[in-house]
Design a protein around this motif. Structure first.
Motif, short mmCIF file in Angstrom:
data_model
loop_
_atom_site.label_atom_id
_atom_site.label_comp_id
_atom_site.label_asym_id
_atom_site.label_seq_id
_atom_site.Cartn_x
_atom_site.Cartn_y
_atom_site.Cartn_z
N ALA A 44 0.83 -1.21 0.00
CA ALA A 44 0.00 0.00 0.00
C ALA A 44 0.86 1.26 0.00
O ALA A 44 0.54 2.25 -0.67
CB ALA A 44 -0.94 0.00 1.20
N ALA A 47 2.16 1.60 -3.51
CA ALA A 47 1.08 2.01 -4.42
C ALA A 47 0.83 3.51 -4.31
O ALA A 47 0.62 4.20 -5.32
CB ALA A 47 -0.19 1.23 -4.12
N TYR A 59 -5.56 -1.13 -6.74
CA TYR A 59 -5.17 -1.94 -5.59
C TYR A 59 -6.03 -3.20 -5.50
O TYR A 59 -7.25 -3.15 -5.70
CB TYR A 59 -5.29 -1.14 -4.29
N PHE A 77 -6.91 5.49 0.53
CA PHE A 77 -6.61 5.25 -0.89
C PHE A 77 -7.19 6.35 -1.77
O PHE A 77 -6.54 6.80 -2.72
CB PHE A 77 -7.14 3.89 -1.32
N VAL A 82 -5.41 6.27 -5.33
CA VAL A 82 -5.24 4.85 -5.67
C VAL A 82 -6.62 4.25 -5.89
O VAL A 82 -7.50 4.36 -5.04
CB VAL A 82 -4.50 4.10 -4.56
N THR A 84 -9.67 1.77 -5.95
CA THR A 84 -10.10 0.68 -5.07
C THR A 84 -11.08 -0.26 -5.77
O THR A 84 -11.70 -1.10 -5.10
CB THR A 84 -10.75 1.25 -3.80
#
Length: 308
Positions: A44, A47, A59, A77, A82, A84
């Motif tokens: 994580a 990322a 992710y 996130f 990022v 999800t």
């Protein structure tokens, strides 16, 4: 989705931070100062760094359904851009968390062990996975995939490239590690993992053996002592940038993802090593697993302002 998007596969969790002035011996009792909890997890962290550079990152993980930590993770996130959309949910698994005890610039990490079912790739998640040019993960996280050998073989056969972060507890034997390295293009090992892997053999022999299993590149990170970069055509060492470290949590994740970003941008190995070293050095000057998140221009500015 951009052509060069990347799938990041790994456990994400809540990092609970504590500060201690002295590390206790077995049987001792010590008071610790609690600090702010953060969202962490090796993959994580990486990322979030990649997304900070403007990369499209999806992710992939399995989270407990309707748990307080799940809401925190999803919000985190989103804050770091990022995606999800590949994350799956299970009502029957427990939350994973890390307890990080800081003493000066070093730390000890305890991770709760949670048993989980395999991660299945279905529908949109499957399409995104197999069309991703790059997959970033760890050896244990790769094995969380349902039918992982078949899935990874199919992914690589389709042209996908796998980058793995390897720590000493990621494998029990070289034979086990080599089995997974056969799927990988890029292997990032910290010094402890490489010492375990090489055993009684010379470091150069061990590196050649690893590259013969399939990877195109091996990078061994050595903390403040820099890194070694080994490919079939090049071998060189890169010194670290000298800074006053505050918290080394996430430094390796920042280095690995920054090096991978450089490779995806077409950097030479030397330039990728310089960029990654600068990103990691910049990250350790503050507390938290996400301090490596920055724009590429910020890292380049750091390189100009600091001399090795």
């Amino acid at each position: 989705m951009e052509e060069k998007y990347i799938v990041a596969l790994g456990r994400v969790c809540v990092d609970e931070y504590y500060m201690t002035e002295e590390w206790p011996l077995m049987g001792d009792k010590k008071f610790v100062k609690p600090l702010e909890a953060r969202i962490g997890g090796m993959v994580a962290n990486a990322a979030s760094v990649l997304a900070g550079y403007g990369m499209e990152v999806c992710y992939l993980d399995l989270l407990p359904e309707a748990a307080p930590s799940t809401d925190m993770i999803l919000e985190d996130f989103r804050n770091y851009s990022v995606s999800t959309q590949m994350i799956q949910f299970d009502p029957d698994i427990a939350e994973t968390k890390c307890m990080i005890f800081l003493k000066e610039a070093e730390r000890v990490i305890f991770i709760t062990e949670v048993k989980r079912p395999p991660i299945r790739l279905e529908g949109e998640a499957r399409d995104l996975f197999f069309h991703a040019p790059y997959l970033y993960s760890t050896l244990p996280d790769l094995q969380e995939l349902d039918s992982c050998d078949r899935v990874l073989a199919e992914y690589v056969a389709g042209g996908g490239k796998i980058a793995v972060d390897v720590e000493a507890d990621s494998f029990q034997s070289n034979e086990e590690a080599d089995r997974w390295f056969s799927f990988c293009s890029f292997v990032f090992m910290n010094q402890q993992a490489f010492e375990k892997y090489r055993g009684d053999y010379d470091g150069s022999q061990a590196a050649r053996h690893l590259l013969e299993k399939g990877p195109k590149l091996l990078v061994v990170t050595k903390g403040s002592d820099g890194c070694a970069v080994i490919s079939k055509d090049q071998v060189f060492n890169r010194e670290s940038f000298r800074v006053r470290a505050v918290d080394t949590t996430g430094a390796g994740d920042t280095f690995n993802s920054s090096f991978l970003y450089g490779m995806m941008q077409g950097y030479s190995l030397e330039k990728a090593a310089e960029f990654a070293s600068a990103a990691a050095a910049r990250a350790v000057t503050a507390i938290g697993p996400r301090t490596g998140v920055a724009k590429a221009a910020d890292v380049e500015r750091f390189i100009r302002e600091y001399q090795v």
